[in-house]
Design a protein around this motif. Structure first.
Motif, PDB file in Angstrom:
ATOM      1  N   ILE A 169      -6.411   6.907  -3.625  1.00  0.00           N
ATOM      2  CA  ILE A 169      -5.741   6.468  -4.700  1.00  0.00           C
ATOM      3  C   ILE A 169      -6.491   6.818  -6.027  1.00  0.00           C
ATOM      4  CG2 ILE A 169      -4.831   4.672  -5.956  1.00  0.00           C
ATOM      5  CD1 ILE A 169      -4.405   3.358  -3.125  1.00  0.00           C
ATOM      6  N   ASP A 170      -8.094   6.824  -5.773  1.00  0.00           N
ATOM      7  CA  ASP A 170      -8.904   6.948  -6.743  1.00  0.00           C
ATOM      8  C   ASP A 170     -10.088   7.788  -5.867  1.00  0.00           C
ATOM      9  OD1 ASP A 170     -10.476   4.899  -5.839  1.00  0.00           O
ATOM     10  OD2 ASP A 170      -9.584   3.534  -6.982  1.00  0.00           O
TER      11      ASP A 170
ATOM     12  N   ASN B 293       0.768  -1.144   0.199  1.00  0.00           N
ATOM     13  CA  ASN B 293      -0.213   0.102  -0.017  1.00  0.00           C
ATOM     14  C   ASN B 293       0.805   1.073  -0.107  1.00  0.00           C
ATOM     15  OD1 ASN B 293      -2.703  -1.321   0.503  1.00  0.00           O
ATOM     16  ND2 ASN B 293      -1.499  -2.089   1.921  1.00  0.00           N
ATOM     17  N   SER B 294       0.831   2.083  -1.196  1.00  0.00           N
ATOM     18  CA  SER B 294       1.777   3.095  -1.247  1.00  0.00           C
ATOM     19  C   SER B 294       1.625   3.999  -0.228  1.00  0.00           C
ATOM     20  CB  SER B 294       1.527   3.738  -2.673  1.00  0.00           C
ATOM     21  OG  SER B 294       0.175   4.312  -2.697  1.00  0.00           O
TER      22      SER B 294
ATOM     23  N   GLU C 210      -4.278   0.074  -1.636  1.00  0.00           N
ATOM     24  CA  GLU C 210      -4.299  -0.901  -2.854  1.00  0.00           C
ATOM     25  C   GLU C 210      -4.519  -2.334  -2.694  1.00  0.00           C
ATOM     26  OE1 GLU C 210      -1.238   2.470  -3.848  1.00  0.00           O
ATOM     27  OE2 GLU C 210      -1.860   1.307  -2.236  1.00  0.00           O
ATOM     28  N   ASP C 211      -4.230  -3.067  -1.395  1.00  0.00           N
ATOM     29  CA  ASP C 211      -4.293  -4.375  -1.059  1.00  0.00           C
ATOM     30  C   ASP C 211      -4.796  -4.251   0.384  1.00  0.00           C
ATOM     31  OD1 ASP C 211      -3.879  -6.917  -0.466  1.00  0.00           O
ATOM     32  OD2 ASP C 211      -1.873  -6.942  -0.880  1.00  0.00           O
TER      33      ASP C 211
ATOM     34  N   THR D  84     -10.789   4.989  -2.771  1.00  0.00           N
ATOM     35  CA  THR D  84      -9.913   3.967  -2.431  1.00  0.00           C
ATOM     36  C   THR D  84      -8.685   4.500  -1.740  1.00  0.00           C
ATOM     37  OG1 THR D  84     -10.660   2.059  -4.101  1.00  0.00           O
ATOM     38  CG2 THR D  84      -8.634   1.897  -2.801  1.00  0.00           C
TER      39      THR D  84
ATOM     40  N   THR E 271       5.337   6.878  -6.239  1.00  0.00           N
ATOM     41  CA  THR E 271       3.802   6.647  -6.472  1.00  0.00           C
ATOM     42  C   THR E 271       3.367   7.912  -5.880  1.00  0.00           C
ATOM     43  OG1 THR E 271       3.671   4.283  -6.632  1.00  0.00           O
ATOM     44  CG2 THR E 271       1.630   5.426  -6.147  1.00  0.00           C
TER      45      THR E 271
END
Length: 658
Positions: free
Chosen positions: A407-408, A246-247, A414-415, A411, A516
């Motif tokens: 992230i979007d 997860n960034s 990411e995981d 969200t 990122t």
């Protein structure tokens, strides 16, 4: 534990029957075992074993000398027992009118001399007292507190649990006892954590081997710092492993290790601000990163933005060379936020004077800040009246970096590592940071100090590689500066992974997370220009969008003057009175846009306000929106109504601003 009856003021002078010991050799048969201290007593970097390891504790001095032979015996004329310190009948300077053993205070030992000023001033005494619950408490007593009748010293020690004589003779004897002690150790006292030469000072612990002859000790003067250890290392690593994919989480953990590298690499302080609407994991990032160094507070290791800028100075000093987490920027004072953000990143507080007018030492620190809030820092600063007057402070916008948590559109991660949703994932992270914390930071420092020169060189190489891979020559220097902050974070995370402090499978995870998030910052900024240039452009666009028609008199050309030219006479095209006029405007026949002719005074005082008027004009010229005059002048001659001859004005075409 042996009963320690409080001594009333009227009986304080003579207490008969107390077990005494003037030297270790004079130890008598011990009384009933005393359950003294459960916590170890720090002795100038050493550790005094717990009392449970002693066969007996009465008198106390026999045990102290048995376990710590470096401790000096009480000065001549004084004795020490579990009942306390007593002055003997044959003591030098003893008041002859008082007979018997004179009670001085409850058990107290002088461990060493202290010095807080490298130039030789700031001397004091490192003492340890036995408090009412049987714990040894180390206290630094500045020598200046023994002046006059020593009242300040007694107040300091009594707050920690010492019982002191209330009569004048006992008070005088207490100062004599401390000043007559001749400990063999000298301790350099530092009042903020962080690097002291080649060692790192933490509360209760100094990491590294000092080349200094003196030992090092950190004294926070009873200020609470949430540097602590709890739980298990393996369980903390299991939690940290969940951040790798997860960034934002990986960036937060990497940033926690960046702070101690700043001083060693000569890098300035800085910070990240995670922003998103409520319940998107922002505070979780602070708790996760804070668990590297400690926890135990309401929000783990994090502090609150709900405080004054003066208080934040003290908090920043207490987090010198360490991570500082501050939660919910919405609680910060908006009007001073820009100044506060700049202060935290720059590492310097206000210069103040004492009551006598002398300049006091300026608070200094170097820290890395993680912050959270619903709005970006830049947005909150722009909402302030101070920003509207003076514009952006580039120091705060490029040192306190806004990182979008999302992230979007929906969200933050990411995981989710198998968890049903983000809420349950963040709940798990928060619960684990409450149970396990404080192990990774010291482990990182110990690994770094195994070969500091080599590790510094490796970190610098990583930083330059990251910058080369993520920036272009066209990027503004401020963009390069932000990239450098992300590069330091990436290097710190990579080293932590390489040394096994972070349990990640790939060293590249920290680099990937930093890259990122750097891309996310650039996308939110949507330009390679500097913060000052952006501010100048926004200032011009806002002014002409709001006042283009109301504060500029409309002009027109009239026949029969032939082909229109720059020197053609212009006439007012409206009978409407223009209040607070800043100049004139003329419609361009080709596309219907307007050219504005702004008077120099209006440009300086009305449009630019407190901003640098020449800089704003240069930015407009660079964008192609300002038509310069001859010889490189920013103003250009123009014939205007009601004026004889020409006037030098700014020719501006706002539609050409980006």
């Amino acid at each position: 534990m042996t009963e320690m009856t409080p001594i009333a003021a009227e009986t304080a002078q003579t207490v008969e029957g107390a077990p005494l010991l003037s030297t270790p050799a004079a130890a008598a048969a011990p009384a009933a075992p005393a359950e003294l201290e459960r916590d170890a007593l720090p002795v100038a970097g050493d550790v005094l074993p717990s009392a449970e390891e002693a066969d007996a504790m009465d008198p106390v001095w026999a045990w102290l000398r048995a376990h710590h032979p470096n401790l000096q015996a009480p000065p001549e004329g004084f004795s020490l027992s579990t009942q306390g310190i007593y002055q003997l009948d044959d003591a030098p300077n003893r008041n002859s009118r008082i007979k018997g053993q004179l009670f001085v205070c409850s058990p107290l030992v002088v461990i060493g001399r202290t010095r807080t000023d490298k130039d030789g001033a700031g001397w004091g005494y490192l003492v340890a007292l036995l408090n009412p619950v049987g714990k040894w408490v180390p206290v630094i007593v500045p020598s200046s507190m023994l002046a006059d009748d020593g009242r300040q010293m007694r107040e300091l020690l009594m707050r920690q649990g010492l019982r002191c004589a209330q009569d004048r003779a006992g008070r005088q004897a207490m100062g004599e006892y401390i000043q007559s002690s001749s400990p063999s150790r000298t301790v350099q006292v530092v009042t903020r954590p962080g690097w002291v030469g080649d060692v790192f000072a933490l509360p209760g612990k100094v990491i590294g081997q000092s080349n200094n002859e003196m030992e090092i000790m950190l004294d926070l003067e009873a200020r609470k710092l949430l540097v602590a250890q709890k739980g298990e290392v393996a369980d903390w690593k299991a939690m940290a492993r969940l951040a790798e994919a997860n960034s934002r989480a990986a960036l937060a953990l990497s940033a926690a290790f960046a702070a101690p590298l700043l001083t060693r690499l000569g890098e300035p302080g800085g910070g990240l601000h995670f922003h998103a609407r409520s319940s998107r994991g922002k505070t979780t990032m602070l708790r996760l990163a804070g668990s590297v160094w400690g926890g135990g507070g309401e929000t783990g290791f994090a502090r609150s933005w709900r405080t004054t800028d003066n208080a934040l100075e003290g908090i920043a000093v207490d987090h010198n060379d360490m991570l500082l987490c501050i939660d919910e920027i919405g609680l910060a004072p908006t009007e001073r936020l820009g100044e506060i953000a700049y202060m935290l990143a720059s590492g310097q507080g206000k210069t103040r004077s004492s009551k006598t007018g002398q300049t006091q030492p300026t608070a200094r620190w170097r820290t890395f800040v993680l912050s959270s809030g619903e709005d970006p820092v830049a947005t909150r600063i722009e909402a302030s009246a101070a920003f509207r007057r003076s514009g952006v402070q580039a120091g705060s916008s490029v040192r306190f970096i806004d990182v979008p948590m999302l992230i979007d559109d929906a969200t933050s991660f990411e995981d989710l590592a198998g968890f049903a949703d983000e809420r349950s994932f963040t709940r798990h992270l928060i619960d684990e940071t409450d149970r396990h914390y404080g192990w990774a930071g010291p482990a990182f420092l110990e690994a770094f100090l195994a070969d500091p020169k080599a590790h510094e060189a490796t970190a610098r190489e990583m930083i330059e590689t990251f910058i080369a891979q993520t920036t272009t020559p066209e990027d503004d220097p401020q963009v390069q500066r932000v990239a450098r902050q992300f590069a330091v974070i990436a290097a710190a995370g990579t080293l932590a992974c390489r040394w096994g402090v972070l349990p990640w499978d790939r060293e590249e995870s920290a680099l990937k997370a930093a890259a990122t998030c750097f891309d996310a910052w650039k996308a939110g900024r949507d330009t390679t220009k500097s913060a000052e240039e952006l501010d100048a452009i926004r200032t011009l666009k806002a002014f002409f969008e709001l006042h283009g028609a109301s504060r500029f008199e409309s002009l027109e050309r009239r026949a029969p003057y032939g082909t229109a030219g720059e020197d053609d006479p212009l006439y007012s095209s409206s009978s409407q009175i223009v209040r607070d006029r800043c100049g004139y405007r003329l419609e361009n026949e080709e596309d219907g846009s307007f050219t504005y002719f702004v008077t120099s005074e209006a440009w300086r005082t009305q449009i630019c306000a407190d901003r640098d008027a020449r800089f704003v004009a240069e930015v407009a010229k660079k964008c192609g929106a300002l038509i310069p005059g001859e010889g490189g002048h920013l103003t250009k001659n123009k014939r205007l109504p009601g004026r004889s001859g020409t006037a030098r004005v700014y020719w501006l075409q706002p539609d050409k601003l980006p």
